[in-house]
Design an enzyme around this catalytic site. Structure first.
Site, PDB file in Angstrom:
ATOM      1  N   ARG A 127     -10.672   0.914   9.137  1.00 22.05           N
ATOM      2  CA  ARG A 127     -10.248  -0.425   9.561  1.00 22.05           C
ATOM      3  C   ARG A 127     -11.404  -1.299  10.009  1.00 22.05           C
ATOM      4  O   ARG A 127     -11.236  -2.485  10.211  1.00 22.05           O
ATOM      5  CB  ARG A 127      -9.241  -0.326  10.701  1.00 22.05           C
ATOM      6  CG  ARG A 127      -7.911   0.235  10.248  1.00 22.05           C
ATOM      7  CD  ARG A 127      -6.958   0.319  11.402  1.00 22.05           C
ATOM      8  NE  ARG A 127      -5.759   1.029  11.008  1.00 22.05           N
ATOM      9  CZ  ARG A 127      -4.559   0.500  10.965  1.00 22.05           C
ATOM     10  NH1 ARG A 127      -4.381  -0.749  11.305  1.00 22.05           N
ATOM     11  NH2 ARG A 127      -3.531   1.210  10.587  1.00 22.05           N
TER      12      ARG A 127
ATOM     13  N   ARG B   1      12.419  -1.849  11.590  1.00 24.26           N
ATOM     14  CA  ARG B   1      11.173  -1.911  12.359  1.00 24.26           C
ATOM     15  C   ARG B   1      11.147  -3.236  13.100  1.00 24.26           C
ATOM     16  O   ARG B   1      11.014  -4.299  12.497  1.00 24.26           O
ATOM     17  CB  ARG B   1       9.968  -1.794  11.434  1.00 24.26           C
ATOM     18  CG  ARG B   1       9.771  -0.396  10.893  1.00 24.26           C
ATOM     19  CD  ARG B   1       8.601  -0.280   9.950  1.00 24.26           C
ATOM     20  NE  ARG B   1       7.365  -0.807  10.511  1.00 24.26           N
ATOM     21  CZ  ARG B   1       6.193  -0.683   9.920  1.00 24.26           C
ATOM     22  NH1 ARG B   1       6.094  -0.045   8.776  1.00 24.26           N
ATOM     23  NH2 ARG B   1       5.117  -1.191  10.472  1.00 24.26           N
TER      24      ARG B   1
ATOM     25  N   ARG C 163      -0.651  -9.462  13.350  1.00 20.82           N
ATOM     26  CA  ARG C 163      -1.137  -8.358  12.512  1.00 20.82           C
ATOM     27  C   ARG C 163      -1.953  -8.879  11.330  1.00 20.82           C
ATOM     28  O   ARG C 163      -2.988  -8.302  10.973  1.00 20.82           O
ATOM     29  CB  ARG C 163       0.034  -7.500  12.033  1.00 20.82           C
ATOM     30  CG  ARG C 163       0.584  -6.641  13.170  1.00 20.82           C
ATOM     31  CD  ARG C 163       1.933  -6.036  12.903  1.00 20.82           C
ATOM     32  NE  ARG C 163       2.019  -5.325  11.663  1.00 20.82           N
ATOM     33  CZ  ARG C 163       3.165  -5.116  11.019  1.00 20.82           C
ATOM     34  NH1 ARG C 163       4.300  -5.567  11.500  1.00 20.82           N
ATOM     35  NH2 ARG C 163       3.174  -4.448   9.893  1.00 20.82           N
TER      36      ARG C 163
ATOM     37  N   ARG D  13      11.188  -6.034   4.783  1.00 21.66           N
ATOM     38  CA  ARG D  13      11.010  -4.623   5.147  1.00 21.66           C
ATOM     39  C   ARG D  13      11.606  -4.366   6.530  1.00 21.66           C
ATOM     40  O   ARG D  13      12.210  -3.326   6.774  1.00 21.66           O
ATOM     41  CB  ARG D  13       9.518  -4.272   5.127  1.00 21.66           C
ATOM     42  CG  ARG D  13       9.213  -2.830   5.455  1.00 21.66           C
ATOM     43  CD  ARG D  13       7.745  -2.522   5.317  1.00 21.66           C
ATOM     44  NE  ARG D  13       6.967  -3.133   6.383  1.00 21.66           N
ATOM     45  CZ  ARG D  13       5.636  -3.147   6.434  1.00 21.66           C
ATOM     46  NH1 ARG D  13       4.932  -2.609   5.460  1.00 21.66           N
ATOM     47  NH2 ARG D  13       4.995  -3.701   7.434  1.00 21.66           N
TER      48      ARG D  13
ATOM     49  N   LYS E  47       0.824  -1.213   0.000  1.00 25.01           N
ATOM     50  CA  LYS E  47       0.000   0.000   0.000  1.00 25.01           C
ATOM     51  C   LYS E  47       0.859   1.264   0.000  1.00 25.01           C
ATOM     52  O   LYS E  47       0.560   2.199  -0.737  1.00 25.01           O
ATOM     53  CB  LYS E  47      -0.944   0.010   1.208  1.00 25.01           C
ATOM     54  CG  LYS E  47      -1.982  -1.097   1.210  1.00 25.01           C
ATOM     55  CD  LYS E  47      -2.919  -1.005   2.393  1.00 25.01           C
ATOM     56  CE  LYS E  47      -2.248  -1.087   3.751  1.00 25.01           C
ATOM     57  NZ  LYS E  47      -1.631  -2.354   4.091  1.00 25.01           N
TER      58      LYS E  47
END
Length: 190
Positions: free
Chosen positions: A89, A134, A146, A128, A14
């Site tokens: 969401r 992260r 998640r 990522r 996204k």
């Protein structure tokens, strides 16, 4: 005015596709995470209100979030439209967003969902995590959680827009430009 909900699980691409859409179509990126940081950081009335809920360990009510979104829209008058990234969401948030947009003479043009198999999502998120440092992207248990939250709580939002005939699924596996071409074809149909 184009108002797009860019949808998909964590790691679907996204963020990458949002950047390309913003550049091509002149849309304004609207991320609730960015809005929270802005309002909390600036100590606005909405930020202070959100902070009272957060300090008590509660989720910020949808109406406060919608008010932040409405504030962003009202202060961005020259935009050709908005790309909603990571919001709504829940179905309740989608309903509240629709009501707020209608009261401002606007609507969601469509939802574009990036469809990516779970195993590929996990690989992308781990990669990522290596490049962005992260920590949550490097913990497999957190990644699985998640994805599960997305499936259980967020995926029903797609059904909401599907009932309005505003839902399009795009294969999110392949080259970035190839995926962008497919998204652009959908955007151009609005």
């Amino acid at each position: 005015m184009l108002n797009i909900v860019l949808f998909g699980p964590p790691g679907a691409g996204k963020g990458t596709q949002s950047e390309k859409l913003i550049e091509k179509y002149g849309l304004t990126h609207l991320s609730t995470g960015d809005l929270f940081r802005k309002h909390l950081g600036e100590g606005t009335d909405l930020g202070k209100l959100a902070r009272t809920y957060m300090d008590q360990g509660h989720l910020v009510p949808d109406q406060v979030v919608i008010s932040m979104v409405e504030d962003k829209i009202s202060t961005t008058k020259d935009s050709k439209g908005f790309i909603f990234d990571g919001f709504p969401r829940t179905t309740a948030q989608a309903e509240a967003l629709d009501a707020m947009l209608i009261s401002n003479g606007m609507k969601i043009s469509g939802m574009i969902a990036l469809d990516v198999p779970h195993e590929i999502l996990k690989e992308r998120i781990k990669e990522r995590g290596k490049t962005s440092n992260r920590a949550d992207d490097q913990n497999e248990e957190k990644v699985n959680t998640r994805i599960k939250v997305y499936l259980d709580e967020t995926l029903p939002v797609a059904k909401y827009y599907e009932k309005q005939d505003k839902y399009t699924s795009i294969n999110g596996v392949g080259g970035i430009d190839e995926i962008f071409e497919e998204i652009s074809e959908v955007m151009d149909s609005y």
